[in-house]
Design an enzyme around this catalytic site. Structure first.
Site, short mmCIF file in Angstrom:
data_model
loop_
_atom_site.label_atom_id
_atom_site.label_comp_id
_atom_site.label_asym_id
_atom_site.label_seq_id
_atom_site.Cartn_x
_atom_site.Cartn_y
_atom_site.Cartn_z
CG ASP A 30 -2.65 -0.19 -2.37
OD1 ASP A 30 -2.97 -0.97 -3.25
OD2 ASP A 30 -3.17 -0.20 -1.23
CG ASP A 74 -8.96 -1.07 -2.48
OD1 ASP A 74 -9.76 -0.18 -2.77
OD2 ASP A 74 -8.81 -2.10 -3.18
#
Ligand code: B16
Ligand code: MG
Length: 222
Positions: A11, A13
């Protein structure tokens, strides 16, 4: 040692870059403009959630109903606030050890993908020169369903040519861990255990990961 895990999927952020902080500040600024309540606890529930569904969580919390058009107008304002923060982004915003971790797994022959719900992910990767660390990049522009739907991770696996049960996801969001589990993948939660009770394994310091073990065994049965 056998490699049960053939791909690591990251991922963006809150896992590679601390842009999670800027997403929160963008929503907070919008909430303050509108006189809505938004604290850090609610902010954690927005992690990993796509733009309009994230706004809907804030609206529901505040008992506010809006027409679709107005939702889009306000989500655009939050995005402008977020992109203003991105103008000053630098390597100081990198999650410590993330780049080293990605390079270390690539050296071991593991494929890597970036899987983010954010439509701004490309801007962040370009600004920090991270794009070439990944064999595949899947962003909010490639998906139609928000996490916890597994779409973003399944597209990543497909682009890497690796079956889901041989993929391991790094995620900072409760909804993201749900998405990884829904995809049938191994999953490592990035952050405090109390925030990620659904993660098979949790880390805050990438330096503490037993990398060879993780590649050999994953995080249990996906
Ligand atoms: P945007 P990730 C997610 O990125 C963020 O965690 C979440 O806060 C944000 O609402 C979502 O992207 C959509 O971002 O508005 O830039 O398209 O954690 O999946 O990398
Ligand atoms: Mg995240």
């Amino acid at each position: 040692m056998p490699q049960n895990v053939q791909a690591f999927i990251f991922d963006l952020d809150g896992v590679v870059v601390f842009t999670d902080k800027y997403h929160y500040l963008g929503w907070k600024k919008l909430a303050d403009d509108q006189g809505w309540e938004l604290d850090e606890y609610l902010g954690h529930q927005l992690r990993g959630v796509s733009r309009i569904p994230a706004l809907e969580i804030i609206l529901e919390h505040n008992g506010v109903e809006l027409l679709e058009e107005e939702k889009h107008r306000l989500a655009d304002i939050k995005n402008e606030y977020y992109r203003a923060f991105l103008q000053d982004i630098s390597t100081n915003d990198l999650y410590p050890g993330a780049v080293e971790l990605i390079k270390a797994v690539r050296e071991r022959g593991v494929r890597t993908a970036l899987a983010s719900a954010s439509k701004n992910a490309g801007t962040v990767l370009d600004a920090l020169g991270l794009t070439l660390l990944f064999d595949a990049v899947v962003t909010g522009n490639d998906i139609s369903r928000s996490k916890p739907d597994p779409e973003v991770f399944l597209i990543s696996a497909e682009r890497l040519g690796v079956s889901p049960e041989r993929c391991l996801v790094f995620e900072d969001a409760y909804s993201g861990i749900e998405a990884a589990i829904n995809a049938g993948m191994h999953a490592v939660g990035v952050g405090d255990r109390e925030r990620l009770p659904n993660a098979p394994l949790c880390v805050t310091d990438y330096g503490e990961l037993a990398l060879d073990d993780l590649i050999a065994r994953g995080t249990g049965t996906p």
